[in-house]
Write a protein that holds these residues in place. Structure first.
Motif, PDB file in Angstrom:
ATOM      1  N   PRO A  72       0.821  -1.211   0.000  1.00 45.25           N
ATOM      2  CA  PRO A  72       0.000   0.000   0.000  1.00 45.25           C
ATOM      3  C   PRO A  72       0.855   1.261   0.000  1.00 45.25           C
ATOM      4  CG  PRO A  72      -0.740  -1.564   1.677  1.00 45.25           C
ATOM      5  CD  PRO A  72       0.570  -2.074   1.163  1.00 45.25           C
ATOM      6  N   THR A  73       0.300   2.331  -0.509  1.00 45.20           N
ATOM      7  CA  THR A  73       0.990   3.620  -0.462  1.00 45.20           C
ATOM      8  C   THR A  73       1.183   4.028   0.989  1.00 45.20           C
ATOM      9  OG1 THR A  73      -0.003   4.308  -2.545  1.00 45.20           O
ATOM     10  CG2 THR A  73       0.893   6.041  -1.129  1.00 45.20           C
ATOM     11  N   PRO A  74       2.412   4.318   1.401  1.00 51.86           N
ATOM     12  CA  PRO A  74       2.641   4.689   2.806  1.00 51.86           C
ATOM     13  C   PRO A  74       1.863   5.952   3.173  1.00 51.86           C
ATOM     14  CG  PRO A  74       4.704   4.150   1.720  1.00 51.86           C
ATOM     15  CD  PRO A  74       3.663   4.223   0.644  1.00 51.86           C
ATOM     16  N   PRO A  75       1.097   5.910   4.253  1.00 53.31           N
ATOM     17  CA  PRO A  75       0.342   7.099   4.658  1.00 53.31           C
ATOM     18  C   PRO A  75       1.205   8.171   5.316  1.00 53.31           C
ATOM     19  CG  PRO A  75      -0.044   5.300   6.188  1.00 53.31           C
ATOM     20  CD  PRO A  75       0.768   4.730   5.075  1.00 53.31           C
ATOM     21  N   LEU A  76       2.428   7.796   5.739  1.00 52.51           N
ATOM     22  CA  LEU A  76       3.338   8.730   6.386  1.00 52.51           C
ATOM     23  C   LEU A  76       4.637   8.820   5.590  1.00 52.51           C
ATOM     24  CD1 LEU A  76       2.879   7.522  10.077  1.00 52.51           C
ATOM     25  CD2 LEU A  76       2.050   9.691   9.146  1.00 52.51           C
ATOM     26  N   PRO A  77       5.366   9.915   5.714  1.00 51.57           N
ATOM     27  CA  PRO A  77       6.669  10.026   5.029  1.00 51.57           C
ATOM     28  C   PRO A  77       7.697   9.117   5.692  1.00 51.57           C
ATOM     29  CG  PRO A  77       6.320  11.908   6.466  1.00 51.57           C
ATOM     30  CD  PRO A  77       5.031  11.140   6.476  1.00 51.57           C
ATOM     31  N   LEU A  78       8.896   9.063   5.135  1.00 47.21           N
ATOM     32  CA  LEU A  78       9.951   8.232   5.698  1.00 47.21           C
ATOM     33  C   LEU A  78      10.374   8.698   7.085  1.00 47.21           C
ATOM     34  CD1 LEU A  78      12.240   7.623   2.584  1.00 47.21           C
ATOM     35  CD2 LEU A  78      10.703   6.001   3.681  1.00 47.21           C
ATOM     36  N   GLU A  79      10.257   9.974   7.349  1.00 51.33           N
ATOM     37  CA  GLU A  79      10.603  10.523   8.660  1.00 51.33           C
ATOM     38  C   GLU A  79       9.897  11.862   8.830  1.00 51.33           C
ATOM     39  OE1 GLU A  79      14.828  11.179   8.957  1.00 51.33           O
ATOM     40  OE2 GLU A  79      14.997  11.875   6.903  1.00 51.33           O
ATOM     41  N   ASP A  80      10.220  12.534   9.928  1.00 52.46           N
ATOM     42  CA  ASP A  80       9.619  13.838  10.229  1.00 52.46           C
ATOM     43  C   ASP A  80       8.124  13.737  10.494  1.00 52.46           C
ATOM     44  OD1 ASP A  80      12.063  15.125  10.034  1.00 52.46           O
ATOM     45  OD2 ASP A  80      11.844  15.453   7.887  1.00 52.46           O
ATOM     46  N   TYR A  81       7.722  12.664  11.186  1.00 58.59           N
ATOM     47  CA  TYR A  81       6.399  12.605  11.782  1.00 58.59           C
ATOM     48  C   TYR A  81       6.596  12.370  13.277  1.00 58.59           C
ATOM     49  CZ  TYR A  81       7.144   7.555  10.913  1.00 58.59           C
ATOM     50  OH  TYR A  81       7.659   6.299  10.824  1.00 58.59           O
ATOM     51  N   THR A  82       5.538  12.227  14.032  1.00 53.88           N
ATOM     52  CA  THR A  82       5.631  12.234  15.486  1.00 53.88           C
ATOM     53  C   THR A  82       5.021  10.972  16.078  1.00 53.88           C
ATOM     54  OG1 THR A  82       5.478  14.647  15.507  1.00 53.88           O
ATOM     55  CG2 THR A  82       5.066  13.515  17.590  1.00 53.88           C
ATOM     56  N   MET A  83       5.713  10.387  17.059  1.00 54.04           N
ATOM     57  CA  MET A  83       5.151   9.292  17.841  1.00 54.04           C
ATOM     58  C   MET A  83       4.611   9.867  19.146  1.00 54.04           C
ATOM     59  SD  MET A  83       6.891   5.760  19.345  1.00 54.04           S
ATOM     60  CE  MET A  83       6.943   4.955  17.741  1.00 54.04           C
ATOM     61  N   VAL A  84       3.358   9.546  19.435  1.00 59.87           N
ATOM     62  CA  VAL A  84       2.707  10.036  20.647  1.00 59.87           C
ATOM     63  C   VAL A  84       2.231   8.845  21.468  1.00 59.87           C
ATOM     64  CG1 VAL A  84       0.789  11.366  21.589  1.00 59.87           C
ATOM     65  CG2 VAL A  84       1.972  12.169  19.522  1.00 59.87           C
ATOM     66  N   ILE A  85       2.675   8.780  22.717  1.00 55.77           N
ATOM     67  CA  ILE A  85       2.207   7.771  23.667  1.00 55.77           C
ATOM     68  C   ILE A  85       1.759   8.529  24.914  1.00 55.77           C
ATOM     69  CG2 ILE A  85       2.688   5.590  24.826  1.00 55.77           C
ATOM     70  CD1 ILE A  85       5.120   5.242  23.031  1.00 55.77           C
ATOM     71  N   ASP A  86       0.482   8.845  24.976  1.00 56.13           N
ATOM     72  CA  ASP A  86      -0.021   9.712  26.043  1.00 56.13           C
ATOM     73  C   ASP A  86       0.226   9.135  27.428  1.00 56.13           C
ATOM     74  OD1 ASP A  86      -0.937  11.730  24.353  1.00 56.13           O
ATOM     75  OD2 ASP A  86      -2.853  10.722  24.016  1.00 56.13           O
ATOM     76  N   LYS A  87       0.113   7.833  27.586  1.00 54.16           N
ATOM     77  CA  LYS A  87       0.225   7.212  28.908  1.00 54.16           C
ATOM     78  C   LYS A  87       1.566   7.499  29.569  1.00 54.16           C
ATOM     79  CE  LYS A  87      -0.225   2.859  31.420  1.00 54.16           C
ATOM     80  NZ  LYS A  87      -0.569   1.419  31.337  1.00 54.16           N
TER      81      LYS A  87
END
Length: 238
Positions: A72-87
């Motif tokens: 599938p077409t990747p929904p995110l770029p190779l980098e420069d996105y954010t991981m969020v773990i609220d807990k």
């Protein structure tokens, strides 16, 4: 701090997958295929069977019609996105990393290394149907991005957020330890047939090795697995 030990089986495991094998008198020269599902690219190497030395003619085998499921077409770029773990109060930038000259997965270094999450380009891109592998420090001159990763449990949420509003939501399915010196620990980075993410950080006993960059080494690795909640990305606003 390194994510996997410097033991030679691990150093060579990802690249030195081929070799010369003699099975039942048959010489088989096989260059193994390292399949990277959805990373920077996909390398396919032909595997050749040189056969058994003989003067008898060989009957050609019919060529099978093999089909591949398109990635599938990747929904995110190779980098420069954010991981969020609220807990565990994680909101960290994701950057692309690969293997060093010794076939060891690279890890963040430098002034901001404590807060960077590495995505490995030999693994799948998130949202493309296989195993996307991430790593980050547990300590780096103090508490680092995954200092509280062990607090996660089954059902907790992990989000990947793109700058264009794309959001991927994952739910934790497993939290476990592997021994860093065990070659089988590398299996956590293998491709999967479902859309998952694997997060790796150091765990266990710390030993000061006087390493000029990492300082020391942990003997275990903490692994968190999470599965995509839905088969496609959803809008952060929706």
């Amino acid at each position: 701090m390194k994510f996997f030990s410097e033991a030679s089986p691990l150093r060579r495991a990802l690249l030195a997958l081929g070799g010369l094998a003699f099975v039942g008198g048959v010489a088989l020269v096989a260059v193994a295929v390292l399949q990277v599902t959805g990373g920077d690219g996909k390398e396919e190497v032909e595997v050749r069977d040189l056969g058994t030395p003989t003067t008898a003619p060989r009957t050609p085998k019919p060529t099978a019609n093999l089909t591949q499921t398109p990635i599938p077409t990747p929904p995110l770029p190779l980098e420069d996105y954010t991981m969020v773990i609220d807990k565990i109060s994680v909101q960290a930038p994701v950057r692309k990393y690969g293997l060093d000259a010794d076939a060891v997965p690279e890890v963040p270094t430098g002034d901001d290394a404590a807060q960077v999450v590495a995505w490995y380009n030999f693994s799948a891109q998130p949202g493309t149907g296989s195993n996307a592998v991430f790593a980050g420090h547990v300590t780096w001159f103090g508490a680092a991005v995954f200092y509280r990763l062990e607090s996660l449990s089954v059902g907790d949420e992990i989000k990947l957020l793109g700058t264009d509003g794309v959001e991927l939501k994952y739910k934790v399915t497993d939290v476990f330890q592997v021994v860093a010196s065990d070659p089988n620990s590398l299996q956590v980075m293998s491709a999967s047939d479902t859309d998952i993410i694997t997060i790796i950080t150091c765990d266990g006993t710390y030993t000061d090795t006087n390493d000029p960059i990492f300082g020391g080494e942990y003997d275990n690795r903490l692994v968190v697995r999470a599965a995509l909640e839905s088969p496609a990305a959803v809008s952060a606003g929706g």
